[in-house]
Design a protein around this motif. Structure first.
Motif, PDB file in Angstrom:
ATOM      1  N   GLN A 122      19.121  -1.473  13.168  1.00 46.69           N
ATOM      2  CA  GLN A 122      20.493  -1.228  13.608  1.00 46.69           C
ATOM      3  C   GLN A 122      21.222  -2.546  13.851  1.00 46.69           C
ATOM      4  OE1 GLN A 122      19.642   1.295  17.054  1.00 46.69           O
ATOM      5  NE2 GLN A 122      20.776   2.963  16.067  1.00 46.69           N
ATOM      6  N   GLN A 123      20.554  -3.466  14.578  1.00 47.47           N
ATOM      7  CA  GLN A 123      21.181  -4.758  14.885  1.00 47.47           C
ATOM      8  C   GLN A 123      21.455  -5.542  13.595  1.00 47.47           C
ATOM      9  OE1 GLN A 123      21.675  -4.606  18.228  1.00 47.47           O
ATOM     10  NE2 GLN A 123      20.248  -2.884  18.141  1.00 47.47           N
ATOM     11  N   HIS A 124      20.467  -5.576  12.702  1.00 47.04           N
ATOM     12  CA  HIS A 124      20.583  -6.405  11.501  1.00 47.04           C
ATOM     13  C   HIS A 124      21.659  -5.866  10.556  1.00 47.04           C
ATOM     14  CE1 HIS A 124      18.044  -9.366   8.938  1.00 47.04           C
ATOM     15  NE2 HIS A 124      19.321  -9.454   8.636  1.00 47.04           N
ATOM     16  N   SER A 125      21.680  -4.555  10.372  1.00 47.87           N
ATOM     17  CA  SER A 125      22.716  -3.969   9.517  1.00 47.87           C
ATOM     18  C   SER A 125      24.094  -4.156  10.147  1.00 47.87           C
ATOM     19  CB  SER A 125      22.438  -2.478   9.298  1.00 47.87           C
ATOM     20  OG  SER A 125      21.214  -2.295   8.604  1.00 47.87           O
ATOM     21  N   GLY A 126      24.159  -4.060  11.481  1.00 45.57           N
ATOM     22  CA  GLY A 126      25.430  -4.317  12.168  1.00 45.57           C
ATOM     23  C   GLY A 126      25.888  -5.745  11.970  1.00 45.57           C
ATOM     24  N   GLU A 127      24.948  -6.677  11.985  1.00 47.02           N
ATOM     25  CA  GLU A 127      25.287  -8.083  11.756  1.00 47.02           C
ATOM     26  C   GLU A 127      25.857  -8.292  10.365  1.00 47.02           C
ATOM     27  OE1 GLU A 127      24.660 -11.644   9.687  1.00 47.02           O
ATOM     28  OE2 GLU A 127      22.976 -10.249   9.668  1.00 47.02           O
ATOM     29  N   HIS A 128      25.293  -7.618   9.370  1.00 48.15           N
ATOM     30  CA  HIS A 128      25.820  -7.747   8.009  1.00 48.15           C
ATOM     31  C   HIS A 128      27.267  -7.276   7.933  1.00 48.15           C
ATOM     32  CE1 HIS A 128      22.338  -8.519   5.056  1.00 48.15           C
ATOM     33  NE2 HIS A 128      21.904  -8.842   6.268  1.00 48.15           N
ATOM     34  N   ILE A 129      27.565  -6.173   8.614  1.00 48.86           N
ATOM     35  CA  ILE A 129      28.936  -5.654   8.598  1.00 48.86           C
ATOM     36  C   ILE A 129      29.892  -6.662   9.213  1.00 48.86           C
ATOM     37  CG2 ILE A 129      30.476  -3.889   9.544  1.00 48.86           C
ATOM     38  CD1 ILE A 129      28.152  -1.908   9.327  1.00 48.86           C
ATOM     39  N   VAL A 130      29.547  -7.174  10.400  1.00 42.02           N
ATOM     40  CA  VAL A 130      30.419  -8.120  11.087  1.00 42.02           C
ATOM     41  C   VAL A 130      30.560  -9.411  10.294  1.00 42.02           C
ATOM     42  CG1 VAL A 130      30.676  -9.528  13.167  1.00 42.02           C
ATOM     43  CG2 VAL A 130      29.943  -7.141  13.352  1.00 42.02           C
ATOM     44  N   GLU A 151      35.704  -6.007  15.661  1.00 44.09           N
ATOM     45  CA  GLU A 151      34.875  -4.950  16.251  1.00 44.09           C
ATOM     46  C   GLU A 151      35.396  -3.569  15.857  1.00 44.09           C
ATOM     47  OE1 GLU A 151      33.292  -4.931  20.550  1.00 44.09           O
ATOM     48  OE2 GLU A 151      35.028  -3.582  20.607  1.00 44.09           O
ATOM     49  N   THR A 152      36.702  -3.380  15.919  1.00 39.19           N
ATOM     50  CA  THR A 152      37.292  -2.091  15.527  1.00 39.19           C
ATOM     51  C   THR A 152      37.010  -1.792  14.062  1.00 39.19           C
ATOM     52  OG1 THR A 152      39.049  -2.296  17.182  1.00 39.19           O
ATOM     53  CG2 THR A 152      39.443  -0.790  15.343  1.00 39.19           C
ATOM     54  N   ILE A 179      28.800  -0.509  17.240  1.00 39.26           N
ATOM     55  CA  ILE A 179      28.733  -1.969  17.244  1.00 39.26           C
ATOM     56  C   ILE A 179      29.625  -2.479  18.364  1.00 39.26           C
ATOM     57  CG2 ILE A 179      29.338  -4.090  16.010  1.00 39.26           C
ATOM     58  CD1 ILE A 179      28.616  -2.668  13.411  1.00 39.26           C
ATOM     59  N   LYS A 180      29.062  -3.303  19.245  1.00 43.33           N
ATOM     60  CA  LYS A 180      29.827  -3.902  20.336  1.00 43.33           C
ATOM     61  C   LYS A 180      29.660  -5.414  20.292  1.00 43.33           C
ATOM     62  CE  LYS A 180      32.390  -4.165  23.939  1.00 43.33           C
ATOM     63  NZ  LYS A 180      33.836  -3.938  23.757  1.00 43.33           N
ATOM     64  N   LEU A 181      30.789  -6.127  20.179  1.00 41.94           N
ATOM     65  CA  LEU A 181      30.785  -7.587  20.209  1.00 41.94           C
ATOM     66  C   LEU A 181      31.095  -8.009  21.634  1.00 41.94           C
ATOM     67  CD1 LEU A 181      32.683  -8.247  16.857  1.00 41.94           C
ATOM     68  CD2 LEU A 181      30.221  -8.037  17.252  1.00 41.94           C
ATOM     69  N   THR A 182      30.108  -8.575  22.320  1.00 38.95           N
ATOM     70  CA  THR A 182      30.206  -8.772  23.764  1.00 38.95           C
ATOM     71  C   THR A 182      30.767 -10.126  24.177  1.00 38.95           C
ATOM     72  OG1 THR A 182      27.908  -9.553  23.850  1.00 38.95           O
ATOM     73  CG2 THR A 182      28.292  -7.190  24.183  1.00 38.95           C
ATOM     74  N   ASN A 183      30.753 -11.111  23.259  1.00 39.13           N
ATOM     75  CA  ASN A 183      31.241 -12.430  23.674  1.00 39.13           C
ATOM     76  C   ASN A 183      31.488 -13.307  22.455  1.00 39.13           C
ATOM     77  OD1 ASN A 183      31.984 -14.395  25.578  1.00 39.13           O
ATOM     78  ND2 ASN A 183      29.956 -15.332  25.544  1.00 39.13           N
ATOM     79  N   VAL A 184      32.396 -14.243  22.594  1.00 41.66           N
ATOM     80  CA  VAL A 184      32.615 -15.294  21.591  1.00 41.66           C
ATOM     81  C   VAL A 184      32.868 -16.586  22.353  1.00 41.66           C
ATOM     82  CG1 VAL A 184      35.099 -14.764  21.418  1.00 41.66           C
ATOM     83  CG2 VAL A 184      33.953 -16.030  19.584  1.00 41.66           C
ATOM     84  N   GLN A 185      32.206 -17.674  21.916  1.00 44.35           N
ATOM     85  CA  GLN A 185      32.363 -18.962  22.582  1.00 44.35           C
ATOM     86  C   GLN A 185      32.266 -20.077  21.555  1.00 44.35           C
ATOM     87  OE1 GLN A 185      29.035 -19.703  25.279  1.00 44.35           O
ATOM     88  NE2 GLN A 185      27.778 -18.281  24.120  1.00 44.35           N
ATOM     89  N   SER A 186      32.876 -21.199  21.867  1.00 45.37           N
ATOM     90  CA  SER A 186      32.845 -22.343  20.954  1.00 45.37           C
ATOM     91  C   SER A 186      31.413 -22.821  20.789  1.00 45.37           C
ATOM     92  CB  SER A 186      33.716 -23.474  21.507  1.00 45.37           C
ATOM     93  OG  SER A 186      35.063 -23.071  21.602  1.00 45.37           O
ATOM     94  N   HIS A 187      31.076 -23.189  19.532  1.00 43.11           N
ATOM     95  CA  HIS A 187      29.706 -23.625  19.255  1.00 43.11           C
ATOM     96  C   HIS A 187      29.689 -24.497  18.010  1.00 43.11           C
ATOM     97  CE1 HIS A 187      25.324 -23.434  19.299  1.00 43.11           C
ATOM     98  NE2 HIS A 187      25.354 -23.138  18.009  1.00 43.11           N
ATOM     99  N   ARG A 188      29.400 -25.788  18.197  1.00 45.32           N
ATOM    100  CA  ARG A 188      29.218 -26.739  17.097  1.00 45.32           C
ATOM    101  C   ARG A 188      30.362 -26.715  16.085  1.00 45.32           C
ATOM    102  NH1 ARG A 188      22.687 -26.235  15.820  1.00 45.32           N
ATOM    103  NH2 ARG A 188      21.983 -26.896  17.895  1.00 45.32           N
ATOM    104  N   ARG A 216      30.098 -18.938  18.396  1.00 37.46           N
ATOM    105  CA  ARG A 216      28.913 -18.083  18.471  1.00 37.46           C
ATOM    106  C   ARG A 216      29.369 -16.718  18.977  1.00 37.46           C
ATOM    107  NH1 ARG A 216      23.304 -20.167  20.701  1.00 37.46           N
ATOM    108  NH2 ARG A 216      23.265 -20.781  18.485  1.00 37.46           N
ATOM    109  N   VAL A 217      29.004 -15.669  18.245  1.00 35.40           N
ATOM    110  CA  VAL A 217      29.389 -14.299  18.589  1.00 35.40           C
ATOM    111  C   VAL A 217      28.133 -13.522  18.994  1.00 35.40           C
ATOM    112  CG1 VAL A 217      30.366 -12.142  17.712  1.00 35.40           C
ATOM    113  CG2 VAL A 217      31.369 -14.337  17.030  1.00 35.40           C
ATOM    114  N   ASN A 218      28.228 -12.775  20.078  1.00 34.58           N
ATOM    115  CA  ASN A 218      27.121 -11.947  20.556  1.00 34.58           C
ATOM    116  C   ASN A 218      27.369 -10.496  20.180  1.00 34.58           C
ATOM    117  OD1 ASN A 218      27.486 -14.372  22.385  1.00 34.58           O
ATOM    118  ND2 ASN A 218      25.471 -13.692  23.030  1.00 34.58           N
ATOM    119  N   LEU A 219      26.313  -9.837  19.675  1.00 31.77           N
ATOM    120  CA  LEU A 219      26.434  -8.465  19.171  1.00 31.77           C
ATOM    121  C   LEU A 219      25.359  -7.565  19.774  1.00 31.77           C
ATOM    122  CD1 LEU A 219      26.953  -7.270  15.530  1.00 31.77           C
ATOM    123  CD2 LEU A 219      24.867  -6.602  16.707  1.00 31.77           C
TER     124      LEU A 219
END
Length: 386
Positions: free
Chosen positions: A95-103, A142-143, A207-216, A220-223
């Motif tokens: 579920q997580q991996h397929s959701g990551e592909h979509i995002v 996310e929508t 699918i819920k995207l819980t956070n986004v923060q600056s990274h390198r 970085r997006v949390n799912l």
């Protein structure tokens, strides 16, 4: 070479197999089979767990093209075994991996960013993209991702030839040698991937995207997806309900209620500090000028007021002004100050005697220790008399 059953059926939970090798390494064994549904660690996804007969498989890895099942007990080569996956873990990971592909596919299409880092942990998924994304844009992604989930789109697996691959527009983070496995979510994403996926996007559930923060230089997006998203919702719902009851406020307005409580706390804290300031000014004024080594114990003073109190005492008194804040049960914070004496020797002596920590400059030290008021009073008086 092990036959990889998870490529034939990603939903296969049990299978028969024959043990083809068993090697001990440190305090565990590595077992190979003629066929397996256990997915080895790879592509950002950890290896499957489960059982071979009665023996637990605690991890699965691939090395030099061979799949190794890690166990705490040996298995006899040539033995027939029944493999059983820990299906709840495997399905959640799919579920997580397929959701990551979509995002990742949606972000690549909208912004042109690449997924340059992916980790499927046991708690959440993190994805690193090489460009900026605002929180508002993330909500839009996310929508759109959940619309793909609700559409129950079939996920397609293909093994294109070199000629087909040469003209295929697909995502890949690394150079791949040999046969490339392509995972396609029509109109959303085409990506090289070695991991098992759900059959249709509807199996992801949410699918819920819980956070986004600056990274390198990017973000970085949390799912969270599927069962993890549901569990997260339940945990937060429980917290909101509890806060709602404590504040006697409807769940949809608890944030407003907390903000009002916060402002009221600021107001009361300000009043308390003002009262404490008046209190310590009066207490300091009540000490006769020239008093030697005044010692005070207070139940509760904030740091700024405590330092001001010691400064007032130091200005009126000789020797070292000593202030202890706390009680015998939970211990004390201390501040010692002086206009003429080095306060550090007293600090060091009390720290050693009462298991304290702290220090500072000659004119003022502060720290914390444990002891009773009677013990501390006696120790200070004894030291200052010596």
């Amino acid at each position: 070479m092990t036959d990889r059953l998870y490529y034939e059926d990603s939903h296969l939970t049990e299978f028969p197999a024959m043990v083809t090798a068993c090697e001990q390494e440190k305090d565990y064994w590595k077992v190979t089979l003629d066929q397996t549904a256990f997915f080895p660690e790879g592509g950002g996804q950890v290896g499957d767990t489960g059982h071979l007969g009665e023996i637990e498989v605690f991890d699965t890895h691939e090395k030099n093209g061979e799949i190794w099942h890690y166990t705490r007990q040996p298995l006899e080569v040539g033995a027939e075994v029944k493999g059983v996956l820990d299906w709840e873990k495997r399905f959640s990971r799919m579920q997580q991996h397929s959701g990551e592909h979509i995002v990742s596919g949606l972000i690549h299409t909208r912004f042109g960013y690449d997924n340059v880092g992916f980790h499927l942990g046991e708690e959440e998924v993190t994805m690193d993209f090489n460009g900026p994304i605002t929180k508002e844009e993330l909500l839009e992604i996310e929508t759109a991702a959940n619309q793909v989930v609700f559409g129950n789109v079939p996920i397609q697996i293909s093994y294109p030839s070199k000629e087909e691959l040469a003209v295929l527009d697909y995502r890949s983070k690394i150079e791949i040698e040999g046969q490339v496995r392509i995972v396609t979510i029509p109109d959303i994403d085409v990506c090289a991937c070695c991991a098992p996926h759900v059959n249709t996007t509807g199996e992801i559930g949410l699918i819920k995207l819980t956070n986004v923060q600056s990274h390198r230089g990017g973000v970085r997006v949390n799912l969270l997806a599927g069962d993890r998203a549901l569990r997260d919702y339940r945990e937060k719902e429980t917290s909101v309900k509890a806060v709602s009851v404590l504040l006697s406020a409807k769940e949809v307005v608890v944030a407003d209620a907390v903000e009002r409580l916060k402002q009221e706390n600021f107001r009361l804290t300000g009043q308390l500090m003002a009262l404490n300031k008046t209190l310590i000014q009066n207490k300091a004024a009540s000490v006769a000028e020239g008093t030697t080594n005044p010692i005070f114990f207070e139940d509760n003073l904030d740091a700024d007021t405590s330092r001001e109190f010691v400064n007032l005492l130091s200005a009126r008194c000789s020797g070292i002004a000593c202030l202890f804040i706390g009680n015998d049960e939970s211990g004390y914070r201390y501040i010692f100050g002086s206009k003429t004496e080095d306060t550090r020797p007293l600090c060091k002596a009390l720290n050693g005697q009462f298991g304290g920590k702290g220090g500072g400059k000659p004119e003022m030290v502060q720290g914390s220790l444990s002891g009773t008021q009677e013990e501390l009073m006696g120790a200070v008086e004894t030291f200052l008399r010596s």
